[in-house]
Scaffold this motif. Sequence first.
Motif, PDB file in Angstrom:
ATOM      1  N   LEU A   7      35.593  41.877  39.027  1.00  0.00           N
ATOM      2  CA  LEU A   7      36.946  42.071  38.505  1.00  0.00           C
ATOM      3  C   LEU A   7      36.949  43.038  37.326  1.00  0.00           C
ATOM      4  O   LEU A   7      37.775  43.953  37.264  1.00  0.00           O
ATOM      5  CB  LEU A   7      37.548  40.735  38.078  1.00  0.00           C
ATOM      6  CG  LEU A   7      38.922  40.797  37.432  1.00  0.00           C
ATOM      7  CD1 LEU A   7      39.972  41.119  38.484  1.00  0.00           C
ATOM      8  CD2 LEU A   7      39.233  39.498  36.739  1.00  0.00           C
ATOM      9  N   VAL A   8      36.009  42.872  36.404  1.00  0.00           N
ATOM     10  CA  VAL A   8      35.925  43.752  35.234  1.00  0.00           C
ATOM     11  C   VAL A   8      35.598  45.175  35.671  1.00  0.00           C
ATOM     12  O   VAL A   8      36.196  46.140  35.164  1.00  0.00           O
ATOM     13  CB  VAL A   8      34.873  43.218  34.226  1.00  0.00           C
ATOM     14  CG1 VAL A   8      34.564  44.235  33.160  1.00  0.00           C
ATOM     15  CG2 VAL A   8      35.365  41.912  33.614  1.00  0.00           C
ATOM     16  N   ASP A   9      34.683  45.324  36.611  1.00  0.00           N
ATOM     17  CA  ASP A   9      34.310  46.655  37.089  1.00  0.00           C
ATOM     18  C   ASP A   9      35.496  47.350  37.761  1.00  0.00           C
ATOM     19  O   ASP A   9      35.761  48.528  37.508  1.00  0.00           O
ATOM     20  CB  ASP A   9      33.134  46.546  38.059  1.00  0.00           C
ATOM     21  CG  ASP A   9      32.622  47.896  38.495  1.00  0.00           C
ATOM     22  OD1 ASP A   9      32.371  48.753  37.613  1.00  0.00           O
ATOM     23  OD2 ASP A   9      32.472  48.107  39.716  1.00  0.00           O
ATOM     24  N   ARG A  10      36.238  46.606  38.582  1.00  0.00           N
ATOM     25  CA  ARG A  10      37.399  47.195  39.249  1.00  0.00           C
ATOM     26  C   ARG A  10      38.482  47.567  38.244  1.00  0.00           C
ATOM     27  O   ARG A  10      39.100  48.635  38.354  1.00  0.00           O
ATOM     28  CB  ARG A  10      37.958  46.229  40.280  1.00  0.00           C
ATOM     29  CG  ARG A  10      39.137  46.804  41.006  1.00  0.00           C
ATOM     30  CD  ARG A  10      39.639  45.910  42.088  1.00  0.00           C
ATOM     31  NE  ARG A  10      40.811  46.505  42.692  1.00  0.00           N
ATOM     32  CZ  ARG A  10      41.575  45.897  43.553  1.00  0.00           C
ATOM     33  NH1 ARG A  10      41.281  44.673  43.929  1.00  0.00           N
ATOM     34  NH2 ARG A  10      42.632  46.496  44.045  1.00  0.00           N
ATOM     35  N   ALA A  11      38.716  46.701  37.250  1.00  0.00           N
ATOM     36  CA  ALA A  11      39.718  47.009  36.229  1.00  0.00           C
ATOM     37  C   ALA A  11      39.326  48.260  35.447  1.00  0.00           C
ATOM     38  O   ALA A  11      40.179  49.105  35.144  1.00  0.00           O
ATOM     39  CB  ALA A  11      39.885  45.825  35.289  1.00  0.00           C
ATOM     40  N   HIS A  12      38.043  48.391  35.135  1.00  0.00           N
ATOM     41  CA  HIS A  12      37.573  49.572  34.406  1.00  0.00           C
ATOM     42  C   HIS A  12      37.768  50.840  35.242  1.00  0.00           C
ATOM     43  O   HIS A  12      38.247  51.856  34.727  1.00  0.00           O
ATOM     44  CB  HIS A  12      36.109  49.407  34.026  1.00  0.00           C
ATOM     45  CG  HIS A  12      35.533  50.603  33.337  1.00  0.00           C
ATOM     46  ND1 HIS A  12      35.867  50.944  32.050  1.00  0.00           N
ATOM     47  CD2 HIS A  12      34.661  51.538  33.759  1.00  0.00           C
ATOM     48  CE1 HIS A  12      35.228  52.050  31.711  1.00  0.00           C
ATOM     49  NE2 HIS A  12      34.485  52.432  32.740  1.00  0.00           N
TER      50      HIS A  12
END
Length: 66
Positions: free
Chosen positions: A52-57
């Motif tokens: 989730l964090v990687d996709r948001a970034h």
Amino acid sequence: MKTLFGMILGALLLGVGVYIHDSMQTSANGDVAATNRTIVNWDVAKADWDALVDRAHKDWVRISSK
């Protein structure tokens, strides 16, 4: 406002309580693991959180580059 704060605080306390409970349980295999299973599979939760964090970034970089 107090209700919203109470709901957020309750969710945080629940998450911390589950984490503490799970950290006290064993992760051994066999009969012990069947009776002392953790509530949350923390490895899967961490992998999902990292995704989730990687996709948001990546989305933020894509949006901000326009």
